[in-house]
Write a protein that holds these residues in place. Structure first.
Motif, short mmCIF file in Angstrom:
data_model
loop_
_atom_site.label_atom_id
_atom_site.label_comp_id
_atom_site.label_asym_id
_atom_site.label_seq_id
_atom_site.Cartn_x
_atom_site.Cartn_y
_atom_site.Cartn_z
N LYS A 80 38.85 49.71 39.96
CA LYS A 80 39.67 48.95 40.90
C LYS A 80 38.82 47.95 41.69
O LYS A 80 39.18 46.78 41.85
CB LYS A 80 40.40 49.91 41.85
CG LYS A 80 41.08 49.22 43.05
CD LYS A 80 40.23 49.37 44.30
CE LYS A 80 40.85 48.75 45.51
NZ LYS A 80 40.95 47.29 45.51
N GLU A 84 39.72 44.12 41.02
CA GLU A 84 40.47 43.49 42.10
C GLU A 84 39.57 42.76 43.09
O GLU A 84 40.00 41.78 43.71
CB GLU A 84 41.30 44.53 42.85
CG GLU A 84 42.42 45.15 42.02
CD GLU A 84 43.31 46.07 42.83
OE1 GLU A 84 43.04 46.27 44.04
OE2 GLU A 84 44.29 46.59 42.27
N GLU A 208 44.72 46.74 52.42
CA GLU A 208 44.37 45.66 51.50
C GLU A 208 45.56 45.11 50.72
O GLU A 208 45.73 43.89 50.58
CB GLU A 208 43.31 46.15 50.51
CG GLU A 208 43.02 45.17 49.38
CD GLU A 208 42.11 45.74 48.31
OE1 GLU A 208 41.83 45.02 47.34
OE2 GLU A 208 41.66 46.91 48.45
N HIS A 209 46.38 45.99 50.19
CA HIS A 209 47.45 45.56 49.29
C HIS A 209 48.68 45.01 50.01
O HIS A 209 49.58 44.47 49.37
CB HIS A 209 47.87 46.71 48.38
CG HIS A 209 46.84 47.03 47.33
ND1 HIS A 209 46.29 48.28 47.18
CD2 HIS A 209 46.23 46.25 46.40
CE1 HIS A 209 45.41 48.27 46.19
NE2 HIS A 209 45.35 47.04 45.71
N HIS A 216 42.82 39.43 48.69
CA HIS A 216 42.09 40.11 49.75
C HIS A 216 40.64 39.67 49.76
O HIS A 216 40.00 39.51 48.72
CB HIS A 216 42.16 41.62 49.54
CG HIS A 216 41.30 42.41 50.48
ND1 HIS A 216 41.58 42.54 51.81
CD2 HIS A 216 40.14 43.10 50.27
CE1 HIS A 216 40.65 43.28 52.39
NE2 HIS A 216 39.76 43.63 51.47
N GLY A 238 49.19 51.26 50.49
CA GLY A 238 49.61 50.44 49.37
C GLY A 238 50.45 51.16 48.35
O GLY A 238 51.26 50.53 47.64
N GLN A 286 50.66 48.50 38.41
CA GLN A 286 50.56 48.08 39.81
C GLN A 286 51.80 47.33 40.30
O GLN A 286 51.82 46.85 41.44
CB GLN A 286 49.33 47.19 40.00
CG GLN A 286 48.02 47.87 39.64
CD GLN A 286 47.72 49.07 40.51
OE1 GLN A 286 47.60 48.96 41.72
NE2 GLN A 286 47.60 50.24 39.89
N VAL A 289 53.21 48.35 43.68
CA VAL A 289 52.51 47.85 44.86
C VAL A 289 53.07 46.49 45.27
O VAL A 289 53.33 46.22 46.44
CB VAL A 289 50.99 47.76 44.58
CG1 VAL A 289 50.26 47.13 45.76
CG2 VAL A 289 50.43 49.13 44.27
N GLU A 290 53.28 45.63 44.28
CA GLU A 290 53.79 44.29 44.57
C GLU A 290 55.23 44.34 45.07
O GLU A 290 55.61 43.59 45.98
CB GLU A 290 53.70 43.42 43.31
CG GLU A 290 54.19 42.00 43.49
CD GLU A 290 53.37 41.18 44.49
OE1 GLU A 290 53.80 40.07 44.84
OE2 GLU A 290 52.29 41.64 44.93
N ARG A 293 55.06 45.30 48.63
CA ARG A 293 54.50 44.20 49.42
C ARG A 293 55.56 43.14 49.69
O ARG A 293 55.66 42.62 50.82
CB ARG A 293 53.31 43.58 48.68
CG ARG A 293 52.49 42.61 49.52
CD ARG A 293 51.64 41.69 48.65
NE ARG A 293 52.47 40.78 47.87
CZ ARG A 293 53.02 39.67 48.36
NH1 ARG A 293 52.84 39.32 49.63
NH2 ARG A 293 53.77 38.90 47.59
#
Length: 397
Positions: A80, A84, A208-209, A216, A238, A286, A289-290, A293
């Motif tokens: 990760k 990332e 962070e996310h 980030h 996240g 992932q 996560v988005e 967000r």
């Protein structure tokens, strides 16, 4: 005779947890309270992560785990960080703990000696000061404000450093303000830190996310300070996994070994099942996560718009996390009948008891003229909460 240790007596209780508890007590009495005090996502843990935990149970991961965490989880964390963040770490530089809070405390206790100074830009997360107390260090508070978007300047950092300075704690995205340091802002801080090689940086990146401005930026990306940076992160924010209690540090090897030694003496390894779930979180799809967000960003836009409709509030536009941190000085030293509002703590309690909305006073974060509002709740709750706050504040004269 009951007498706790001096160490414990010196600590203040967590005001964020206290307000959440007060809110729960009122709810238990039948009061319709909207809780904007709690710092956790209102989403459920994504299904593929829960499935990994169920499989871990079926596969009998029910024994003690290694103190720094299972190798596959530490490998997933390294991947990760590489994919990332463009950062190279080995599994030996990762220590998994019972939440990012323990990761932070491990680091402070492993590095800070009695009398050492730790620089904290204010507003700061409530537990930093208390953890420094546990290590018998001294917190050096650098005040920022809404006018500078709650971010410490390079000049402020330079002025705060003394021969006793051991550590800077930098939280980006920030709890409680949602502010994010840009690449250029971090570069300016790094230019200062280059002149002070004794200063370590604890980079709290747990949010962070939840970032609304792009990629980030970690202070660990700068070669000049990389061997002095300890990244703290985890899965709680996240991935909506607060209750799973998995955090980690990524640090220079000697610091990771120190934290591993400390953790081995007072908690040992984190939950075996939660670790397997966290490995699935980092290594899996992932898109969840988005999606979360995006939901937080919509809520951010809503709460900022509604807060700006309330006379007297000063509001910025937070770039990350899920908090709004309005300046409320306009409402201090006002009254509702016999009730006088002298502090943000008074105001937070007034809003809770009269408006039935739980917030957290800025005093807890080293910013006495502010309130923290968490918008990690539904848009319906946000809309109703802000209506109540606007209505109850209008009663203060």
């Amino acid at each position: 005779m009951n007498q706790v240790s001096d160490r414990l007596a010196a600590l203040a209780p967590s005001q964020t947890l206290a307000m959440s508890q007060k809110s729960s007590e009122l709810k238990a009495q039948g009061v319709d309270v909207i809780n904007l005090s709690v710092g956790e996502p209102d989403f459920n843990t994504p299904q593929h992560i829960k499935d990994a935990a169920k499989k871990a149970i079926d596969d009998n991961f029910s024994h003690y785990s290694p103190v720094p965490g299972y190798l596959d989880l530490r490998q997933a964390i390294c991947a990760k960080l590489k994919n990332e963040n463009g950062l190279d770490f080995t599994p030996e530089q990762i220590v998994v703990s019972n939440g990012a809070k323990q990761s932070i405390c491990n680091t402070i206790l492993s590095l800070v000696n009695p009398g050492d100074e730790v620089i904290l830009p204010a507003p700061y997360w409530v537990s930093y000061v208390e953890m420094v107390k546990l290590a018998e260090g001294k917190s050096v508070i650098v005040e920022t404000g809404i006018e500078q978007d709650f971010k410490m300047s390079a000049a402020q950092l330079e002025a705060a450093i003394t021969p006793k300075t051991k550590m800077l704690i930098l939280c980006s995205p920030s709890n409680p303000t949602g502010s994010i340091y840009s690449h250029d802002e971090l570069a300016a801080l790094v230019a200062v830190l280059e002149r002070h090689p004794q200063v370590f940086v604890l980079a709290d990146e747990i949010y962070e996310h939840i970032n609304y401005v792009g990629a980030h930026q970690s202070i660990a990306q700068f070669p000049a300070v990389r061997d002095r940076v300890i990244i703290v992160n985890g899965v709680s924010k996240g991935y909506a996994m607060t209750g799973w209690r998995i955090g980690f540090i990524a640090a220079p090897l000697w610091i990771a070994k120190a934290c591993n030694k400390l953790q081995g003496q007072y908690t040992s390894g984190a939950s075996s099942i939660a670790q397997k779930a966290a490995a699935a979180a980092f290594a899996g799809d992932q898109s969840c996560v988005e999606e979360m967000r995006w939901a937080f960003e919509r809520r951010r836009d809503l709460v900022v718009r509604l807060a700006r409709e309330i006379p007297g509030l000063k509001v910025n536009n937070p770039d990350g996390a899920f908090y709004l941190f309005p300046e409320v000085g306009y409402y201090l030293d006002k009254r509702d009948g016999e009730r006088e509002i002298k502090s943000s703590s008074d105001l937070a309690m007034y809003i809770l008891e009269v408006g039935h909305v739980a917030t957290v006073a800025g005093d807890a974060f080293g910013a006495p003229n502010y309130l923290r509002l968490s918008y990690a709740t539904s848009e319906e709750n946000i809309t109703e909460a802000m209506r109540r706050i606007k209505e109850v504040l209008a009663r203060l004269k």
